[in-house]
Design a protein around this motif. Structure first.
Motif, mmCIF file in Angstrom:
data_model
loop_
_atom_site.group_PDB
_atom_site.id
_atom_site.type_symbol
_atom_site.label_atom_id
_atom_site.label_comp_id
_atom_site.label_asym_id
_atom_site.label_seq_id
_atom_site.Cartn_x
_atom_site.Cartn_y
_atom_site.Cartn_z
ATOM 1 N N SER A 240 32.200 45.285 43.143
ATOM 2 C CA SER A 240 31.958 45.729 41.775
ATOM 3 C C SER A 240 33.265 45.733 40.981
ATOM 4 O O SER A 240 34.355 45.779 41.557
ATOM 5 C CB SER A 240 31.327 47.127 41.772
ATOM 6 O OG SER A 240 32.122 48.034 42.509
ATOM 7 N N PRO A 241 33.184 45.683 39.653
ATOM 8 C CA PRO A 241 34.390 45.574 38.822
ATOM 9 C C PRO A 241 35.348 46.747 38.950
ATOM 10 O O PRO A 241 36.527 46.614 38.625
ATOM 11 C CB PRO A 241 33.820 45.491 37.397
ATOM 12 C CG PRO A 241 32.435 45.006 37.566
ATOM 13 C CD PRO A 241 31.958 45.587 38.856
ATOM 14 N N TYR A 246 38.675 43.431 43.093
ATOM 15 C CA TYR A 246 38.048 42.611 42.056
ATOM 16 C C TYR A 246 38.977 42.463 40.848
ATOM 17 O O TYR A 246 39.221 41.350 40.369
ATOM 18 C CB TYR A 246 36.719 43.235 41.638
ATOM 19 C CG TYR A 246 36.018 42.494 40.521
ATOM 20 C CD1 TYR A 246 35.108 41.480 40.798
ATOM 21 C CD2 TYR A 246 36.275 42.798 39.192
ATOM 22 C CE1 TYR A 246 34.473 40.794 39.779
ATOM 23 C CE2 TYR A 246 35.645 42.118 38.168
ATOM 24 C CZ TYR A 246 34.739 41.120 38.465
ATOM 25 O OH TYR A 246 34.122 40.440 37.444
ATOM 26 N N ARG A 257 35.532 38.407 32.899
ATOM 27 C CA ARG A 257 34.096 38.653 33.047
ATOM 28 C C ARG A 257 33.353 38.212 31.791
ATOM 29 O O ARG A 257 33.755 38.513 30.675
ATOM 30 C CB ARG A 257 33.821 40.137 33.255
ATOM 31 C CG ARG A 257 34.208 40.703 34.581
ATOM 32 C CD ARG A 257 33.916 42.193 34.615
ATOM 33 N NE ARG A 257 32.486 42.479 34.620
ATOM 34 C CZ ARG A 257 31.972 43.674 34.363
ATOM 35 N NH1 ARG A 257 32.767 44.677 34.052
ATOM 36 N NH2 ARG A 257 30.668 43.863 34.417
ATOM 37 N N SER A 259 29.726 38.328 32.362
ATOM 38 C CA SER A 259 28.454 38.987 32.687
ATOM 39 C C SER A 259 28.770 40.451 32.959
ATOM 40 O O SER A 259 29.655 40.757 33.748
ATOM 41 C CB SER A 259 27.792 38.337 33.908
ATOM 42 O OG SER A 259 28.627 38.418 35.048
ATOM 43 N N ALA A 283 27.029 46.362 39.793
ATOM 44 C CA ALA A 283 27.293 44.980 39.374
ATOM 45 C C ALA A 283 28.100 44.296 40.468
ATOM 46 O O ALA A 283 29.313 44.495 40.572
ATOM 47 C CB ALA A 283 28.060 44.963 38.053
ATOM 48 N N HIS A 286 28.573 38.174 39.670
ATOM 49 C CA HIS A 286 29.408 38.018 38.482
ATOM 50 C C HIS A 286 29.509 36.564 38.043
ATOM 51 O O HIS A 286 29.382 35.639 38.857
ATOM 52 C CB HIS A 286 30.828 38.532 38.755
ATOM 53 C CG HIS A 286 30.883 39.922 39.284
ATOM 54 N ND1 HIS A 286 30.647 41.032 38.506
ATOM 55 C CD2 HIS A 286 31.136 40.394 40.533
ATOM 56 C CE1 HIS A 286 30.759 42.126 39.244
ATOM 57 N NE2 HIS A 286 31.048 41.758 40.475
#
Length: 319
Positions: A240-241, A246, A257, A259, A283, A286
């Motif tokens: 996840s972000p 990440y 990003r 999305s 999320a 991606h």
């Protein structure tokens, strides 16, 4: 405040602090941060409960600890948030979608219907097994250009001509029996003047073994020959972000990003249960784009019979 409640709130706060700050000292601890937005909500509740219920003085340490966890979780979320786009799109909008279809998915009609509804120009597909129960024959003809990788169960489908295609097992720094992943890539002519690079990836699950960290390092090397400005990278990152790994990958590659919405979970079939989860909250799928792309819109689309939603982004080359 009851003792079990105190313990739960202290545990969640400590877990959040370890997930956010631990990776700076031991990177694999970053795997603990995959549910940071959920932990943020729990810690906010902890602060409110500590203030409202019981005597404030006795709950003040818990409130302070939870408050620190809230600030730390907020920092992690902001760290992974996309940079704002200022440039205006200048070219024809392009719709890109990445979908993990789930290897045991038997909902061929639902998957084909939803993918047709998305109406993407470029589809990045993961867990698309040629020997699996899922068939997308109903929409395959709508994408005449394909780059496929049977041994890594991935594909790139395009409505626009693919000029060069390929797939490869990446030189992961792992024992041979653990080298289960690969990539599929393509160069796509979106018009007569412009050719873009597109890469689909499916990383392993985030854990404290460090395997996914090695995969991300290997992926950086794979992307080096591509033109970063027009590159598109998408897939199931299983990260996840708000995770440090990440945001570091995005920073190191110069990608951004495009999305922005949660993509997991959807169908409960992978857990052996019927139905769908009410809302996605993580999320982990991606779409990342190079510096020449402007983000126009994004969304998530579910109902494919998979435990993942598709991440969908509308982008265009900047003026």
């Amino acid at each position: 405040m009851l003792a079990p409640t105190r313990f739960l709130l202290v545990f969640c706060s400590g877990f959040s602090l370890l997930a956010v700050w631990g990776p700076f000292f031991w990177p694999p601890l970053d795997a603990l941060g995959q549910g940071t937005p959920v932990l943020l909500a729990i810690n906010l509740i902890a602060v409110v409960c500590a203030v409202i219920f019981g005597r404030l003085r006795s709950n003040l340490p818990i409130a302070c600890l939870a408050g620190l966890a809230v600030l730390s979780s907020g920092y992690a979320i902001v760290r992974g948030w996309p940079r704002a786009e200022r440039a205006e799109p200048g070219g024809q909008p392009l719709r890109v979608a990445t979908c993990n279809l789930w290897m045991s998915n038997r909902s061929s009609n639902e998957a084909a219907t939803q993918l047709a509804k998305i109406n993407a120009d470029i589809l990045l597909l993961q867990e698309l097994s040629p020997t699996g129960p899922l068939s997308l024959a109903a929409i395959a003809d709508a994408f005449p250009y394909k780059s496929e990788c049977n041994y890594c169960s991935q594909a790139i489908w395009s409505r626009m001509p693919i000029t060069v295609r390929g797939s490869s097992k990446v030189d992961w720094p792992l024992p041979q029996e653990q080298q289960q992943l690969g990539i599929v890539w393509a160069k796509i002519a979106i018009n007569q003047q412009t050719e873009i690079g597109v890469v689909s990836i499916h990383l392993s699950h985030a854990d404290t073994s460090g395997k996914q960290l090695d995969e991300l390092d290997a992926l950086k090397r794979v992307l080096e020959p591509f033109d970063e400005k027009t590159l598109l990278v998408g897939g199931d990152f299983n990260a996840s972000p708000d995770m440090l790994r990440y945001s570091k990958f995005v920073s190191d590659t110069g990608l951004r990003r495009v999305s922005f919405w949660p993509t997991w979970p959807d169908s409960l079939g992978s857990l052996g249960a019927p139905g769908r989860f009410p809302v996605p909250f993580m999320a982990i799928d991606h779409i990342l784009a190079g510096s020449s792309w402007a983000s126009m819109a994004s969304r998530s689309e579910g109902g494919l019979g998979s435990d993942h939603y598709c991440a969908v982004a509308e982008i265009a080359l900047q003026r």
